[in-house]
Each structure stands twice: as C-alpha cells, then as structure tokens.
Design an enzyme around this catalytic site. Structure first.
Site, PDB file in Angstrom:
ATOM      1  N   ASP A 278      -2.817   6.007  -3.619  1.00  0.00           N
ATOM      2  CA  ASP A 278      -1.647   5.434  -2.971  1.00  0.00           C
ATOM      3  C   ASP A 278      -1.079   4.339  -3.868  1.00  0.00           C
ATOM      4  O   ASP A 278      -1.497   4.179  -5.014  1.00  0.00           O
ATOM      5  CB  ASP A 278      -2.016   4.887  -1.594  1.00  0.00           C
TER       6      ASP A 278
ATOM      7  N   ASP B 191      -1.270   1.030  -4.131  1.00  0.00           N
ATOM      8  CA  ASP B 191      -2.066  -0.054  -4.710  1.00  0.00           C
ATOM      9  C   ASP B 191      -3.431   0.403  -5.196  1.00  0.00           C
ATOM     10  O   ASP B 191      -4.286  -0.413  -5.534  1.00  0.00           O
ATOM     11  CB  ASP B 191      -2.199  -1.223  -3.731  1.00  0.00           C
TER      12      ASP B 191
ATOM     13  N   ASP C 291      -6.104   1.914  -3.857  1.00  0.00           N
ATOM     14  CA  ASP C 291      -7.382   1.784  -3.149  1.00  0.00           C
ATOM     15  C   ASP C 291      -7.700   3.001  -2.276  1.00  0.00           C
ATOM     16  O   ASP C 291      -8.765   3.073  -1.681  1.00  0.00           O
ATOM     17  CB  ASP C 291      -7.425   0.499  -2.318  1.00  0.00           C
TER      18      ASP C 291
ATOM     19  N   SER D 207       0.826  -1.205   0.000  1.00  0.00           N
ATOM     20  CA  SER D 207       0.000   0.000   0.000  1.00  0.00           C
ATOM     21  C   SER D 207       0.863   1.259   0.000  1.00  0.00           C
ATOM     22  O   SER D 207       1.618   1.488  -0.931  1.00  0.00           O
ATOM     23  CB  SER D 207      -0.959  -0.029   1.190  1.00  0.00           C
TER      24      SER D 207
END
Length: 476
Positions: free
Chosen positions: A245, A247, A249, A110
């Site tokens: 961010d 990833d 999400d 993340s």
C-alpha cells in the site's frame, strides 16, 4: 506571541484516530494542526521516556512534505533534534527509531485516497496504544503558532537499516533464478524493494511506477490490478509479484499465476515458515488459521494493529515466538525470532517485506500456489461502500445485533439460519452452513466494510456484493 492549545486545535480540526493513526482530509492537516498533534504526542512521550531526538518520515502524497515540515517545526520548538528520513516505508521508520530508542512520526494516509492524509505515532518501544491515542487527544500542550516552514535534509539511515534487516537473514543467492516483479506505483518503499530482492539474487522487473499517488487497498484489490497481475505474470514469466500500500506496511503479493494472495493467507504462510507458536489476529481473518492446526494458540482481537499488539505481552509470557497479522497482510513480529540461525528483532508494527521473503523461502521446494492449495479451503473476500455515513452504519448494526435473523431477512438472505454472532468489532454472523458475513464501519472514513468467508471464492464474492447492495436498502 500567539500561543495555541493542542487539545483545542485538534478538536476544532475534526480529525480523530482511526484503526491506524489520525486521518482526515489533507486540507484539515494545516501546519498548526500538525504542530498540535506533534506537541501533544511529544508531551505524552516525555512523561515516560527521556529523549533528545524525534524521527520523521513521509509517504509520496503531495501533501506529506509540508505536513512533515510542520511536525518538525513543532519538535524544534521543544528543543529536540529532528532526524528526517524522507520517503521510506512506515516499518522502516519504526524499526530504526526503536533501535535508537526515540519516538517517531510517520506522515501518511496509508491506502486512503490522495486528497486525504494522516499521522502515525510511535513510542520509542513501538506503536502507540489506544490509551496513548486518548492521551494525545486530551493533552493540553501550549505552543507557538507555526508561521513558516523550512526544507528538511534527508538522512538515509532508516532505508539502509531496513534493507539490511532482511538481506542479512538469507544467503545472497537465496532468490537466484527467481524473477520478481515489483509493482512500484507510488509506494513509499518503491526505491528500496528492487535493490533488496536483487541483493538476494533475484532478477527484478519494475512495473507501473507512477508520478501520481495511487491508493492501493490490499483488502480490496481492484479489478484493474487483478488483470495487471495476470498479464505481468505471463508476459515476464514471474515467480512472484510484490507490492504494498502507500506507506509500505501492507503487502500485496501474487503467485506464479498472477493471482493476488489474501493478506491473512500470506500471514498464515509466513508465520508457519517462521515456526511461530502463538498468534494474535483480528476477528476478520480467515478461519483457516485455526483449522490448519499449525499454531499452538490463536487469539482473536478487534480490527487494528494496536489491538493485535496489546495481546503480545500476555502471549509472550506463555510462548517463546509470538506474532500477528491482519487481513490486509501487514505482519507484526511480537518477539525476537531465529531465522536461518540468525536472530531477527521484534517489530511490533505492520510490515510488508517479511511475509514476502518468508513465502519465497518456503517456496523453494514447491510453487506458491501449491503452498496455498494445501491449506483448508476457506475463501475470504471484502469490499466497502464509500460515502456511507458512519452514523448510519452504527444505527443499522446496533439494531442488527439485537436480532441477527431479522437483519438477514432485511438483507434478503433466504434460508440462512444463524449459528452464532460475534460483536468483537462490528457484527460478524456465522451461518449454520459455515458461511460468514461481517459488517464493520471504517474508523477513519465514511465507509462501510463487509467481509465474507465461504468454501468457495465465488460464494465469498457473492456474499459481499449481495450484502453491500442490500444493506443500502435497510431503513436505519
């Protein structure tokens, strides 16, 4: 044959679950550790579901491809077919896997630094629960040690379905005349966002693509990124800047003036635009959510998407439209909802695209900054101390919960009478004057976060900076 036990390998790795998946140093995620997590996860899923495939995807971290190969090898050892989607946003992987009714594994850390990484696990029906996490850690799955890794062939289905999920909701000219900047950096979705916004009629300007991994934290936007947004907005005459961010999400969205919106304010505006009746949001979110009077019900939870999702079942029994979002902006759709007389399926995991598009739809009549300015004027800010031992944080906060007034004196807050404390997650103190400070140790890194809320942004920033500076002087 060299057989390993998943629980033993995981325990010896030192990796634990945080608020969103298993996290640790990239060096801790050896091939056998990745395989141990994969075997444990799959064995847990096989007690509830019947499936013959497992989906895997990654972010752009340099350590992610090898980790995916190890996870894939583990699934193949169990006779399962692996569908590898390459670099895509986490919600894209989760969505396609839910439609196919199969479990999936996302290799991503993340927003944390590139030398760390992680694994996120999804059931065929959505994100795993805290109970699932414990089951994975306690599973005793035997597996053969990983001795070789192989390249994986990329399937484009997840990317295609994710883009279609959103472009199908709106008219192809919905964004005609809009200039959208995409801050690409190293986001897992950077190759999808420009085509997505262009398919809706926008003119897209690609910004700051990076060949190195950039750890964007949507809850603690750097001063550099604040300056970039201001400059880009003016230079390119942008109507909105969109980013995420690592990833993909958690959204990072700036208005026409290049001001980054706080994630919970973006979530509030998205939920309002979708006519959501009931919300589940973490305790750290802005109190403007309730004081705006735009929702029939708001439930406050511990921080982390599993806690938000856990509330959806109860809310769905009472309300037709249910959603949640976090202070980081990730929007979780807890029920099927109608948008423009078209149904959008529930996606109970964080997503970055939906809130951005719903904000743009709401901004047809007035600028984004005006939509924000008519909300109750409560401002939040957050930051963190890095390399601050979790054990130290826990000791300090345990004492503080016993006497919040004395704790504030230790932090050198003068004339700050306590109205109430909330220990749902960490320690959240509301002053009589309405100011709020909230301390919470990170669940996956040696960091201490501080959130603050006040009637001015300057005061919120001051509260965070002052509290973080002085808590380092507190004797634990």
């Amino acid at each position: 044959m060299n057989l390993l036990l998943s629980s033993k390998v995981i325990n010896e790795s030192g990796i634990q679950f945080g608020t969103s998946g298993a996290r640790g140093l990239a060096t801790q995620f050896t091939a056998n550790v990745c395989a141990a997590f994969s075997h444990a996860f799959i064995s847990c899923m096989q007690t509830e579901f019947n499936f013959k495939q497992v989906a895997i995807a990654i972010d752009n971290r340099p350590s992610s491809p090898a980790m995916a190969q190890a996870c894939a090898k583990a699934a193949q050892q169990l006779g399962l077919e692996v569908i590898y989607y390459g670099v895509v946003p986490t919600p894209a992987l989760a969505y396609v896997s839910m439609q196919d009714n199969i479990p999936c594994i996302m290799v991503t850390g993340s927003h944390i630094p590139f030398d760390r990484n992680g694994l996120k696990f999804y059931r065929p029906d959505g994100e795993i629960s805290k109970a699932d996490e414990q089951a994975i850690l306690n599973a005793t799955a035997e597996f053969e040690a990983i001795t070789d890794l192989h390249e994986l062939t990329i399937n484009k289905k997840a990317a295609v379905q994710y883009v279609d999920r959103y472009t199908s909701l709106f008219d192809s000219q919905m964004l005609a005349g809009k200039r959208i900047g995409i801050y690409e950096h190293s986001s897992a979705g950077r190759d999808l966002y420009a085509p997505m916004f262009e398919a809706l009629g926008a003119e897209v300007i690609a910004l700051d693509r990076s060949d190195e991994f950039v750890p964007i934290d949507t809850e603690a936007v750097s001063e550099t990124d604040k300056k970039k947004a201001k400059r880009w907005s003016k230079e390119y005459n942008l109507d909105l800047i969109f980013s995420t961010d690592g990833d993909g999400d958690r959204p990072l969205v700036a208005d026409e003036n290049g001001d980054w919106l706080r994630g919970d304010i973006l979530g509030l505006l998205c939920a309002d635009a979708m006519n959501i009746e009931a919300l589940a949001v973490p305790v750290s979110c802005n109190t403007a959510i309730e004081s705006s009077d735009r929702f029939n019900h708001v439930t406050r939870t511990k921080i982390g998407s599993p806690y938000v999702i856990a509330e959806f079942d109860d809310l769905s029994k009472k309300y037709q439209s249910v959603a949640g979002f976090e202070a980081n902006g990730g929007f979780l759709l807890g029920s099927d909802v109608s948008v423009n007389d078209k149904e959008i399926k529930a996606l109970p995991t964080r997503d970055a695209v939906l809130p951005a598009l719903m904000l743009l739809a709401a901004a047809k009549e007035k600028p984004i900054y005006e939509l924000v300015n008519v909300l109750p004027q409560r401002y939040t800010h957050s930051d963190r101390i890095q390399n601050f031992a979790t054990e130290k944080s826990l000791v300090i906060l345990a004492k503080a919960k016993g006497d919040a007034s004395q704790f504030l004196q230790q932090l050198q807050f003068d004339n700050s009478n306590v109205e109430q404390i909330n220990i749902t997650d960490g320690l959240r103190i509301t002053f009589v004057n309405g100011n709020i400070i909230h301390f919470r140790p990170s669940g996956n890194a040696p960091e201490l976060r501080c959130y603050a809320e006040s009637s001015t942004v300057e005061c919120a920033i001051y509260l965070v900076n002052y509290a973080l500076e002085n808590i380092q002087l507190v004797n634990n």
